[in-house]
Design a protein around this motif. Structure first.
Motif, mmCIF file in Angstrom:
data_model
loop_
_atom_site.group_PDB
_atom_site.id
_atom_site.type_symbol
_atom_site.label_atom_id
_atom_site.label_comp_id
_atom_site.label_asym_id
_atom_site.label_seq_id
_atom_site.Cartn_x
_atom_site.Cartn_y
_atom_site.Cartn_z
ATOM 1 N N ARG A 237 53.770 81.198 65.263
ATOM 2 C CA ARG A 237 52.871 82.010 64.432
ATOM 3 C C ARG A 237 51.504 82.179 65.096
ATOM 4 O O ARG A 237 50.936 83.279 65.122
ATOM 5 N N ASP A 238 50.980 81.088 65.648
ATOM 6 C CA ASP A 238 49.675 81.180 66.306
ATOM 7 C C ASP A 238 49.726 82.089 67.530
ATOM 8 O O ASP A 238 48.721 82.730 67.878
ATOM 9 N N THR B 76 54.826 76.750 63.842
ATOM 10 C CA THR B 76 53.366 76.914 63.839
ATOM 11 C C THR B 76 52.869 77.505 65.147
ATOM 12 O O THR B 76 52.014 78.399 65.164
ATOM 13 N N GLU B 77 53.415 77.012 66.254
ATOM 14 C CA GLU B 77 53.007 77.546 67.554
ATOM 15 C C GLU B 77 53.414 78.995 67.722
ATOM 16 O O GLU B 77 52.677 79.797 68.310
#
Length: 720
Positions: free
Chosen positions: A601-602, A598-599
């Motif tokens: 992708r962000d 997630t990190e």
């Protein structure tokens, strides 16, 4: 001017009385810079980050700033007048919004109301701070307005309600003259986007300017009044600089306006390139007819609109507006005649002076570059600075610059073999395509001419050695930068070794076998290790044949040609994985601190929607998610992802580069492990490194260090 019928009107109030300002009034001032020389900083699209103007002027040692494009003319009440589409656009490109917050606001699941309820004026523009005096301009700033501005704010400047020290808004009735470095520079400005079907629609504008719902565009009367202003202040001793939002290189009408105004120089924005461009028409048109064609196309687009609204316009304009409209129509009709065509007096027309003498600059956004006009002793010099494109992702796929074959000597583009197993010539691929491992050219030592032992192999980026100087470019760097770069290379090389060893072990478990061809540009065939090598037709070129390596060195005959290098392997042949080639649009990401999917992708912000997969290597238990592969759906989004190089993730700055297949890395990054000989010349010197860089060692298979070479035996190019 307000037309009787306009498409999708942006105005929500009754039409105001046209032309409230006094007629034939020209707002002109002369600014004298008491210096023998001066520097003018030209920038575009500051987008509301007005506090940066002083910093940019200080860095450029500029006496004044000329700005075009989106300035950021917004105040708190402007938010209610901006429509949802324009507000989203402003949110996407505002430099005042943190990346994480922007990504959250622009997420597909967020409706327009979420953006509207979150975005405040402080996130769009610092203009209220400039208006209140909290930000003060240290040097004069001369600007037009761009395509995304609040027309109500501009009308307040024109009406005298707003006045900011050192801020000069150039419009169709406002001009400035800068006396600097022996040049009297006349500034003429035209703001707004050029939208032909809106040139007779004022929107929420009061007189000659137009706009509404957070956007502004150019009108025909605005062009006409600018021509009138330029004619009234004309002085042959002045040098004329036309500042526009739209580019005269793309818009024929803007080019025609420059001809009518007798502009010597033009500065424009609106294209948002990563490089600024500098040109005259002679340099970009094949002949004078090319320029005339561009102007004719612009005239035709205007005529279509004019023919549809002419009757309505004639019914509502007054005498003064008629004068301005006629001047605007004269601009559209300004098409230079072909050279050598007889004039009415019988003499042929001369060459249009602007064809070679008018110089144009189209600027990139202020965040990416600028132009400095250095004026001294009457000469105007130009300094362009652009951030440009980030080509770091190509480091692992750039072909060698060594002259080996006609294809590699004449083109640095990726190539693709024309046949399988023939060693035929290669043809260039499309330059716009992302090169993959299967499209790379053959290394020089595997092409038609055999490498001599004393010929050093090409040095590829990331191999731990000096990066080649492409096209003779000189690469200068400080000792500290070189030491840091060498350290990073050594670290990457070590990790690549570990990664490849893990891939080989995984491939052995999967039952992978050797390839039937050593050419990286050809498909790999499965080979039975217990059978002799295939005896295919020979092409006459030195494409080597790969023999079995799962046997002892004493069992290999000299005639078997080239073999795999004697590295730290356990005696088994280095297998080639049966897995399909890696997605060519994959970024390898190495992070100083661990980050989950997630990190990651962000971190990629606006481009994260183009990510189709994030994978972590499973072979490094102690790495704790510090390396990953990020796969994108197309080349465009991958390049956008690579542009994130230098941004922070979890208190560290990850390294980004385009990932390649294991085979291509082996061909480009030098030998893996030991090989016969150490340094010097002959079998253990540069030639051995060259063959080892392709996963091969030259000479007799199984030859140990210090053994004498055989006296006979066929050469690789002769077969066995």
């Amino acid at each position: 001017m307000q037309s009787l019928s306009r498409p999708a009107s942006t105005s929500t109030r009754p039409a105001p009385s046209p032309n409230p300002r006094p007629q034939y009034q020209v707002n002109t001032q002369t600014k004298v810079f008491d210096t023998a020389a001066g520097r003018l900083l030209c920038i575009a699209d500051i987008r509301g980050r007005l506090s940066a103007l002083n910093d940019l002027a200080r860095e450029a040692n500029a006496s004044a700033i000329i700005h075009t494009g989106d300035f950021g003319f917004f105040e708190a009440s402007s938010l209610d007048r901006i429509n949802d589409r324009t507000l989203r656009h402003l949110t996407m490109y505002s430099p005042l919004i943190p990346t994480a917050q922007r990504n959250h606001l622009l997420a597909p699941e967020n409706p327009p109301s979420a953006i509207r309820s979150t975005v405040t004026i402080s996130l769009l523009s610092e203009f209220p701070l400039l208006l209140s005096g909290q930000i003060k301009l240290q040097v004069p700033v001369y600007t037009v307005w761009g395509a995304c501005e609040d027309v109500i704010v501009l009308e307040k400047f024109r009406a005298g309600q707003y006045d900011i020290e050192n801020l000069h808004v150039l419009d169709e009735a406002t001009t400035r003259c800068l006396d600097i470095g022996g040049v009297k520079l006349r500034l003429l400005g035209l703001g707004g986007a050029l939208v032909p079907h809106k040139m007779f629609d004022n929107g929420d504008g009061n007189a000659t300017i137009a706009g509404g719902q957070g956007t502004m565009w150019t009108t025909a009367l605005q062009i006409g009044e600018l021509v009138d202003t330029a004619q009234r202040v004309f002085d042959p001793s002045e040098t004329r600089l036309l500042v526009t939002h739209a580019s005269p290189g793309r818009e024929g009408i803007i080019n025609q306006l420059g001809l009518v105004l007798k502009a010597d120089l033009t500065v424009s924005a609106g294209l948002h390139f990563r490089y600024a461009s500098s040109y005259n028409e002679f340099s970009v048109q094949s002949d004078f007819e090319g320029l005339r064609h561009k102007l004719v196309v612009g005239k035709e687009a205007f005529d279509k609109v004019w023919d549809s609204v002419k009757t309505q316009v004639d019914a509502v304009i007054d005498e003064h507006q008629r004068v301005l409209l006629d001047k605007a129509l004269s601009v559209v009709e300004r098409i230079p005649p072909p050279p050598n065509q007889p004039a009415p007096a019988g003499q042929p027309f001369g060459e249009e002076p602007a064809w070679k003498n008018c110089w144009n600059w189209n600027l990139c956004d202020a965040a990416y570059g600028s132009l400095v006009l250095d004026i001294k002793d009457g000469r105007v010099s130009a300094e362009l600075k652009s951030q440009g494109f980030n080509y770091a992702y190509r480091r692992t796929v750039t072909p060698s610059t060594v002259d080996a074959t006609p294809s590699s000597a004449t083109s640095s583009l990726p190539v693709q073999a024309t046949g399988t197993g023939t060693g035929g010539a290669a043809t260039p691929k499309n330059a716009g395509a992302t090169p993959t491992a299967a499209e790379k050219p053959l290394p020089p030592h595997l092409t038609g001419s055999k490498s001599k032992p004393t010929t050093p192999p090409p040095v590829s980026a990331g191999s731990g050695r000096e990066t080649p100087k492409l096209n003779g470019a000189q690469q200068t760097q400080t000792a500290a930068e070189k030491a840091e770069r060498d350290r990073a290379k050594r670290e990457r090389k070590k990790e690549r070794k570990q990664l490849e060893r893990a891939e080989r072990e995984a491939a052995v478990k999967e039952g992978g076998t050797g390839s039937g061809s050593a050419s990286p540009a050809q498909p790999r065939a499965e080979v039975d290790l217990s059978s002799p090598p295939p005896q295919g037709p020979k092409s006459g070129k030195a494409t080597p044949e790969v023999t079995t390596s799962g046997v002892g060195a004493s069992d290999v005959k000299p005639g078997d040609g080239l073999i795999s290098p004697a590295t730290e392997s356990t005696g088994n042949r280095t297998p080639t994985s049966r897995r399909p080639a890696r997605n060519p649009w994959t970024i390898f990401m190495r992070m100083p601190n661990s980050a989950n999917e997630t990190e990651v992708r962000d971190f990629f912000g606006d481009t994260k929607d183009g990510i189709i997969r994030v994978s972590y290597p499973q072979n490094f238990a102690g790495r704790n998610q510090k390396m990953c592969y990020v796969e994108f759906g197309d080349e465009e989004t991958m390049k956008a992802g690579l542009s994130k190089q230098g941004e922070k993730l979890n208190d560290g700055f990850p390294e980004l580069k385009q990932a390649t297949d294991k085979e291509s890395r082996a061909a480009e990054n030098g030998p893996r492990g030991g090989f016969a000989g150490r340094g010097g010349r002959g079998r253990g010197g540069f030639a051995a490194r060259g063959f080892a860089s392709a996963g091969l060692t030259r000479g007799v298979p199984g030859r140990a260090n210090g053994d004498a070479p055989p006296s006979d035996g066929p050469k690789p190019s002769e077969g066995s």
